[in-house]
Design a protein around this motif. Structure first.
Motif, PDB file in Angstrom:
ATOM      1  N   ARG A  39       0.831  -1.210   0.000  1.00  0.00           N
ATOM      2  CA  ARG A  39       0.000   0.000   0.000  1.00  0.00           C
ATOM      3  C   ARG A  39       0.864   1.258   0.000  1.00  0.00           C
ATOM      4  NH1 ARG A  39      -2.973   0.486   5.366  1.00  0.00           N
ATOM      5  NH2 ARG A  39      -0.905   1.262   5.921  1.00  0.00           N
ATOM      6  N   PRO A  52       1.069   2.095  -4.343  1.00  0.00           N
ATOM      7  CA  PRO A  52      -0.341   2.447  -4.077  1.00  0.00           C
ATOM      8  C   PRO A  52      -1.272   2.222  -5.264  1.00  0.00           C
ATOM      9  CG  PRO A  52       1.018   4.414  -4.259  1.00  0.00           C
ATOM     10  CD  PRO A  52       1.956   3.258  -4.202  1.00  0.00           C
ATOM     11  N   PHE A  60      -4.482  -0.076  -4.659  1.00  0.00           N
ATOM     12  CA  PHE A  60      -5.844   0.456  -4.778  1.00  0.00           C
ATOM     13  C   PHE A  60      -6.457   0.104  -6.127  1.00  0.00           C
ATOM     14  CE2 PHE A  60      -4.153   3.101  -1.349  1.00  0.00           C
ATOM     15  CZ  PHE A  60      -5.194   3.022  -0.447  1.00  0.00           C
ATOM     16  N   SER A 100     -10.052  -1.559  -6.704  1.00  0.00           N
ATOM     17  CA  SER A 100     -10.977  -1.015  -7.704  1.00  0.00           C
ATOM     18  C   SER A 100     -11.459  -2.093  -8.660  1.00  0.00           C
ATOM     19  CB  SER A 100     -10.290   0.113  -8.480  1.00  0.00           C
ATOM     20  OG  SER A 100     -11.128   0.611  -9.498  1.00  0.00           O
ATOM     21  N   THR A 102     -17.049   2.769  -4.909  1.00  0.00           N
ATOM     22  CA  THR A 102     -15.813   2.311  -4.258  1.00  0.00           C
ATOM     23  C   THR A 102     -14.709   2.106  -5.285  1.00  0.00           C
ATOM     24  OG1 THR A 102     -17.056   1.213  -2.491  1.00  0.00           O
ATOM     25  CG2 THR A 102     -14.788   0.484  -2.855  1.00  0.00           C
ATOM     26  N   LEU A 155     -13.462   5.616  -6.450  1.00  0.00           N
ATOM     27  CA  LEU A 155     -12.688   6.288  -5.396  1.00  0.00           C
ATOM     28  C   LEU A 155     -11.333   5.604  -5.195  1.00  0.00           C
ATOM     29  CD1 LEU A 155     -15.472   7.015  -2.738  1.00  0.00           C
ATOM     30  CD2 LEU A 155     -14.216   8.699  -4.096  1.00  0.00           C
ATOM     31  N   SER A 156     -11.311   4.281  -5.216  1.00  0.00           N
ATOM     32  CA  SER A 156     -10.051   3.544  -5.028  1.00  0.00           C
ATOM     33  C   SER A 156      -9.080   3.832  -6.159  1.00  0.00           C
ATOM     34  CB  SER A 156     -10.326   2.041  -4.949  1.00  0.00           C
ATOM     35  OG  SER A 156     -11.082   1.723  -3.817  1.00  0.00           O
ATOM     36  N   THR A 174      -7.762   7.332  -5.751  1.00  0.00           N
ATOM     37  CA  THR A 174      -6.860   7.340  -4.586  1.00  0.00           C
ATOM     38  C   THR A 174      -5.501   6.760  -4.972  1.00  0.00           C
ATOM     39  OG1 THR A 174      -8.695   7.122  -3.028  1.00  0.00           O
ATOM     40  CG2 THR A 174      -6.509   6.485  -2.238  1.00  0.00           C
ATOM     41  N   GLU A 201      -3.519   9.294  -7.039  1.00  0.00           N
ATOM     42  CA  GLU A 201      -3.002  10.400  -6.225  1.00  0.00           C
ATOM     43  C   GLU A 201      -1.810   9.958  -5.376  1.00  0.00           C
ATOM     44  OE1 GLU A 201      -4.575  13.665  -2.905  1.00  0.00           O
ATOM     45  OE2 GLU A 201      -5.974  12.253  -3.842  1.00  0.00           O
ATOM     46  N   LEU A 202      -1.959   8.790  -4.735  1.00  0.00           N
ATOM     47  CA  LEU A 202      -0.873   8.310  -3.881  1.00  0.00           C
ATOM     48  C   LEU A 202       0.339   7.870  -4.701  1.00  0.00           C
ATOM     49  CD1 LEU A 202      -2.871   6.291  -1.198  1.00  0.00           C
ATOM     50  CD2 LEU A 202      -1.824   8.542  -0.963  1.00  0.00           C
TER      51      LEU A 202
END
Length: 320
Positions: free
Chosen positions: A224, A228, A232, A236, A275, A278-279, A282, A285-286
């Motif tokens: 993680r 990332p 994620f 997803s 979900t 968003l995953s 995320t 971005e990470l």
């Protein structure tokens, strides 16, 4: 600043610590300073280590990761050798490991047990399975080619030690070191070493299942942190797959009857797709932040290299 620092974290190793200290002294000579950090031993580990010629210190926070965190913070050396105090690793390999760090620029040299005698010497089948499983999982998830992930025998450069953020508290520290080196594109070398099981009377501190669970948790946490988008993105993909499976019957019924007959299922599917979205974002971005962290790490390496040069100048001045 030491030329070579041998780091031996210890907890109740009075049966073997004297031999380990003497062996590494004989193998590395006067160029090495041998440090034994006693981690709340209830036997005579400290006394035996001191009598054998080691520099003995204590760390009250229990766990190998906690001991190494203090060692890395307190000790400055051009090359570090990390080894267990249970007399399972041969000191004869230490000079070659040091050479690879000091002469060939390796950031970490891994003492590879699994390619030699480990599976014959180790009498704990679940440990054998666990080592193979962790090696396979990390190589697959992180795209590495490590031969031994959880070995406690390693040589490291000053730059590696001073830029490695120790987060693990226990035996999962070796896994963390391996993944950190892979993520930061550090120069990792492997050297095959002969492993021998603990001598009679010496007891392993590893709990097969409890520590195995900690290692698996560490792999997930580091995936993680260091990958990332992969982490994620998988979430997803799974959420999208489940949402698609359960929403298809709802749409099929709607096409036939022109009615939505299973509203709860439709609502759950909508949450699954949210979900997934968003995953995915995320992860993007990470991943951007992770790339920035790698760029910042290069600057940290340069700072560590400059600090090393300053310490070497100071040592030369003192020696004169």
């Amino acid at each position: 600043m030491d030329h070579i620092a041998v780091l031996i974290p210890c907890y109740n190793e009075e049966k073997t610590i004297s031999k380990v200290v003497r062996d590494f002294r004989a193998s590395l000579g006067d160029d090495a300073v041998i440090y034994v950090y006693d981690n709340n031993s209830t036997d005579k580990t400290s006394e035996h280590a001191r009598a054998a010629g080691a520099v003995v210190r204590t760390e009250k926070k229990q766990g190998k990761g906690n001991v190494l965190r203090r060692m890395f913070r307190e000790i400055d050396a051009r090359c570090y050798i990390m080894v267990d105090g249970d007399d399972t690793y041969p000191a004869e390999n230490a000079p070659e490991m040091v050479r690879l760090v000091l002469e060939e620029g390796a950031d970490m040299v891994v003492g590879d047990r699994l390619s030699s005698t480990y599976f014959e010497e180790n009498k704990r089948p679940f440990h054998n399975f666990g080592n193979s499983f962790v090696r396979g999982a990390i190589n697959r998830l992180f795209g590495t080619e490590y031969r031994d992930i959880m070995t406690g025998y390693r040589a490291m450069s000053y730059e590696f030690v001073k830029t490695f953020p120790v987060l693990s508290r226990g035996f999962e520290i070796e896994t963390e070191m391996s993944i950190h080196a892979a993520d930061k594109n550090m120069n990792v070398r492997n050297i095959v070493v002969d492993y021998k099981d603990r001598p009679e009377g010496s007891v392993s501190k590893l709990n097969t299942f409890a520590d195995g669970f900690k290692v698996i948790s560490t792999i997930i946490r580091l995936l993680r942190t260091y990958r990332p988008l992969q982490f994620f993105g998988t979430i997803s993909g799974v959420a999208s797959f489940l949402g698609a499976i359960f929403v298809l019957p709802v749409f099929k019924a709607y096409r036939e009857t022109k009615k939505v007959e299973r509203f709860p299922t439709l609502i759950v599917c909508c949450f699954a797709f949210l979900t997934a979205i968003l995953s995915l974002f995320t992860g993007f971005e990470l991943e951007t932040m992770s790339i920035k962290n790698r760029q910042d790490f290069e600057a940290e390496l340069k700072e560590a290299d400059e600090e090393k040069k300053k310490l070497e100048k100071i040592k030369k001045g003192v020696d004169k």
